[in-house]
Design a protein around this motif. Structure first.
Motif, PDB file in Angstrom:
ATOM      1  N   LEU A  74       1.114  -0.538  -7.704  1.00  0.00           N
ATOM      2  CA  LEU A  74      -0.154  -1.287  -7.686  1.00  0.00           C
ATOM      3  C   LEU A  74      -1.070  -0.823  -8.821  1.00  0.00           C
ATOM      4  CD1 LEU A  74      -0.853  -1.391  -3.834  1.00  0.00           C
ATOM      5  CD2 LEU A  74      -0.271  -3.332  -5.317  1.00  0.00           C
ATOM      6  N   THR A  75      -1.025   0.464  -9.111  1.00  0.00           N
ATOM      7  CA  THR A  75      -1.889   1.014 -10.161  1.00  0.00           C
ATOM      8  C   THR A  75      -1.513   0.478 -11.537  1.00  0.00           C
ATOM      9  OG1 THR A  75      -2.128   3.003  -8.859  1.00  0.00           O
ATOM     10  CG2 THR A  75      -2.778   3.163 -11.163  1.00  0.00           C
ATOM     11  N   VAL A  76      -0.207   0.398 -11.815  1.00  0.00           N
ATOM     12  CA  VAL A  76       0.210  -0.035 -13.159  1.00  0.00           C
ATOM     13  C   VAL A  76       0.332  -1.556 -13.275  1.00  0.00           C
ATOM     14  CG1 VAL A  76       1.406   2.120 -13.673  1.00  0.00           C
ATOM     15  CG2 VAL A  76       2.690   0.221 -12.656  1.00  0.00           C
ATOM     16  N   LEU A  77       0.208  -2.253 -12.143  1.00  0.00           N
ATOM     17  CA  LEU A  77       0.472  -3.698 -12.144  1.00  0.00           C
ATOM     18  C   LEU A  77      -0.368  -4.501 -13.152  1.00  0.00           C
ATOM     19  CD1 LEU A  77       2.268  -5.790 -10.875  1.00  0.00           C
ATOM     20  CD2 LEU A  77       0.783  -5.822  -8.862  1.00  0.00           C
ATOM     21  N   PRO A  78      -1.681  -4.274 -13.227  1.00  0.00           N
ATOM     22  CA  PRO A  78      -2.459  -5.043 -14.218  1.00  0.00           C
ATOM     23  C   PRO A  78      -1.965  -4.789 -15.646  1.00  0.00           C
ATOM     24  CG  PRO A  78      -3.919  -4.013 -12.617  1.00  0.00           C
ATOM     25  CD  PRO A  78      -2.547  -3.440 -12.376  1.00  0.00           C
ATOM     26  N   ARG A  79      -1.576  -3.549 -15.931  1.00  0.00           N
ATOM     27  CA  ARG A  79      -1.077  -3.240 -17.270  1.00  0.00           C
ATOM     28  C   ARG A  79       0.275  -3.909 -17.521  1.00  0.00           C
ATOM     29  NH1 ARG A  79       2.246   0.528 -19.022  1.00  0.00           N
ATOM     30  NH2 ARG A  79       2.085   1.974 -17.264  1.00  0.00           N
ATOM     31  N   LEU A  80       1.166  -3.889 -16.500  1.00  0.00           N
ATOM     32  CA  LEU A  80       2.465  -4.570 -16.638  1.00  0.00           C
ATOM     33  C   LEU A  80       2.271  -6.053 -16.950  1.00  0.00           C
ATOM     34  CD1 LEU A  80       4.552  -3.096 -13.652  1.00  0.00           C
ATOM     35  CD2 LEU A  80       4.772  -2.544 -16.081  1.00  0.00           C
ATOM     36  N   ALA A  81       1.335  -6.667 -16.230  1.00  0.00           N
ATOM     37  CA  ALA A  81       1.089  -8.101 -16.440  1.00  0.00           C
ATOM     38  C   ALA A  81       0.575  -8.338 -17.859  1.00  0.00           C
ATOM     39  CB  ALA A  81       0.077  -8.612 -15.401  1.00  0.00           C
ATOM     40  N   GLU A  82      -0.314  -7.475 -18.326  1.00  0.00           N
ATOM     41  CA  GLU A  82      -0.847  -7.604 -19.689  1.00  0.00           C
ATOM     42  C   GLU A  82       0.255  -7.457 -20.734  1.00  0.00           C
ATOM     43  OE1 GLU A  82      -3.317  -8.785 -21.211  1.00  0.00           O
ATOM     44  OE2 GLU A  82      -4.110  -9.232 -19.205  1.00  0.00           O
ATOM     45  N   GLU A 122      11.815  -1.307   8.059  1.00  0.00           N
ATOM     46  CA  GLU A 122      11.956   0.156   7.990  1.00  0.00           C
ATOM     47  C   GLU A 122      10.724   0.901   8.497  1.00  0.00           C
ATOM     48  OE1 GLU A 122      12.855   1.895   4.161  1.00  0.00           O
ATOM     49  OE2 GLU A 122      14.701   0.724   4.092  1.00  0.00           O
ATOM     50  N   ARG A 123       9.561   0.391   8.141  1.00  0.00           N
ATOM     51  CA  ARG A 123       8.334   1.094   8.516  1.00  0.00           C
ATOM     52  C   ARG A 123       7.793   0.661   9.875  1.00  0.00           C
ATOM     53  NH1 ARG A 123       8.309   0.931   3.273  1.00  0.00           N
ATOM     54  NH2 ARG A 123       7.838  -1.277   3.370  1.00  0.00           N
ATOM     55  N   ARG A 124       7.946  -0.646  10.191  1.00  0.00           N
ATOM     56  CA  ARG A 124       7.293  -1.160  11.404  1.00  0.00           C
ATOM     57  C   ARG A 124       8.244  -1.378  12.576  1.00  0.00           C
ATOM     58  NH1 ARG A 124       4.241  -6.344   9.562  1.00  0.00           N
ATOM     59  NH2 ARG A 124       5.943  -6.489   8.070  1.00  0.00           N
ATOM     60  N   GLY A 125       9.554  -1.181  12.345  1.00  0.00           N
ATOM     61  CA  GLY A 125      10.502  -1.398  13.431  1.00  0.00           C
ATOM     62  C   GLY A 125      10.778  -2.882  13.650  1.00  0.00           C
ATOM     63  N   TRP A 126      11.098  -3.269  14.887  1.00  0.00           N
ATOM     64  CA  TRP A 126      11.415  -4.673  15.197  1.00  0.00           C
ATOM     65  C   TRP A 126      10.167  -5.529  15.136  1.00  0.00           C
ATOM     66  CZ3 TRP A 126      16.147  -6.366  14.938  1.00  0.00           C
ATOM     67  CH2 TRP A 126      17.202  -5.470  15.162  1.00  0.00           C
ATOM     68  N   GLN A 161       0.830  -1.221   0.000  1.00  0.00           N
ATOM     69  CA  GLN A 161       0.000   0.000   0.000  1.00  0.00           C
ATOM     70  C   GLN A 161       0.858   1.262   0.000  1.00  0.00           C
ATOM     71  OE1 GLN A 161      -1.995   0.783   3.823  1.00  0.00           O
ATOM     72  NE2 GLN A 161      -1.321  -1.250   4.451  1.00  0.00           N
ATOM     73  N   HIS A 162       2.116   1.156   0.456  1.00  0.00           N
ATOM     74  CA  HIS A 162       2.992   2.326   0.436  1.00  0.00           C
ATOM     75  C   HIS A 162       3.597   2.541  -0.959  1.00  0.00           C
ATOM     76  CE1 HIS A 162       5.409  -1.238   1.262  1.00  0.00           C
ATOM     77  NE2 HIS A 162       6.381  -0.602   0.633  1.00  0.00           N
TER      78      HIS A 162
END
Ligand SMILES: Nc1ncnc2c1ncn2[C@@H]1O[C@H](COP(=O)(O)OP(=O)(O)O)[C@@H](O)[C@H]1O
Ligand SMILES: [Mg+2]
Length: 274
Positions: free
Chosen positions: A18-26, A255-259, A12-13
């Motif tokens: 994520l937006t271009v992923l369906p196009r990349l797969a196609e 990096e985002r959530r720590g330990w 999600q970060h």
């Protein structure tokens, strides 16, 4: 194509990807002339079966995945799924599909003999020209970063765990040049036809063979049994435990959530096992 919810959650970060992923797969499906099926419900990468192949797309920021294709190409199908094609710009791999594809974890099979047969064939000497990152370079980075993460986390676990890891980094054998996988375990070994079992999803480095213990020890409640198995393969027992601690401790920081408490607990189990 519908993107699995677990994948959308993990990335999600990185909404642009994520937006271009369906196009990349196609685009990959077009260039490789394959017919995509439904994606596998897996959180870290987009995995889409297509007949007798599988399309796998990595997030651009997923640096640990950058050398997966190089490892598979080096193995050339020997003990691992074949790399059929790659598209570096799209972070895409076209792989041999393992059929039936049952994970070793989910099969009735005894894991130890399967892993013992695979490791010696996968641990190739790669002295000279290669693109893989070096374990020694990673260890240098972890040695510098871990004390900072430890302080940032407010001393989140026993100091002796940190000290054990730092000692492993600092005693690294710089002459070791074995192709090793940071993520070997029974969820990345699939039942197949060409060979009974094939490794997928490698995160390769070049360095000490005992690093290979990391994924196996992280994913078991019977650490000493796996250490016995690895000693049979010629691993140094305490070095294997050492990397089980040192590598998994480095991977226990996010990096985002720590330990990540669960990962720290796995490290503690590896250190304390007989
Ligand atoms: N070559 C393959 N053949 C068959 N199934 C595969 C293959 N590669 C991946 N998969 C399926 O996708 C799942 C996740 O793949 P993996 O490469 O381990 O991705 P991740 O990086 O998300 O862990 C596997 O458990 C398996 O079900
Ligand atoms: Mg995997």
């Amino acid at each position: 194509m519908r993107i699995p919810q677990a994948l959308a959650d993990v990335w999600q970060h990185e909404p642009e990807w994520l937006t271009v992923l369906p196009r990349l797969a196609e685009e990959c499906a077009q260039q490789w002339a394959i017919r995509l099926e439904q994606p596998v419900d897996t959180p870290y990468s987009l995995v889409v079966p297509a007949g007798d192949v599988v399309l796998k797309l990595h997030a651009p920021s997923d640096v640990e995945a950058h050398f997966e294709a190089d490892a598979l190409a080096t193995w050339a199908g020997n003990g691992a799924a074949r790399l059929i094609a790659r598209d570096e710009a799209r972070h895409a791999l076209l792989l041999e599909r393992c059929v039936p594809g049952t994970r070793l974890w989910d099969a009735e099979a005894d894991e130890a003999p399967v892993v013992s047969e695979l490791i010696p064939r996968l641990q190739l000497e790669v002295a000279g020209d290669h693109r893989f990152p070096l374990l020694a370079t990673e260890a240098g980075r972890w040695d510098a970063e871990l004390p900072k993460w430890y302080a940032a986390g407010g001393r989140p676990f026993e100091k002796r765990i940190l000290e054990h890891a730092l000692d492993v980094y600092r005693t690294i054998d710089r002459s070791a040049s074995v192709l090793v996988n940071q993520d070997l375990h029974g969820a990345n070994i699939l039942a197949a036809e060409r060979e009974a079992w094939l490794v997928i999803d490698p995160k390769p480095l070049v360095g000490e063979r005992e690093l290979e213990a990391s994924g196996l020890l992280r994913n078991t409640h019977d650490v000493s049994r796996w250490l016995d198995v690895l000693v049979e393969l010629g691993f140094d027992r305490e070095r294997a435990r050492g990397w089980g601690v040192a590598h998994n401790l480095a991977w226990a920081w996010d990096e985002r959530r720590g330990w990540l408490e669960q990962h720290v607990e796995e490290v503690r189990r590896i250190l304390n096992a007989r």
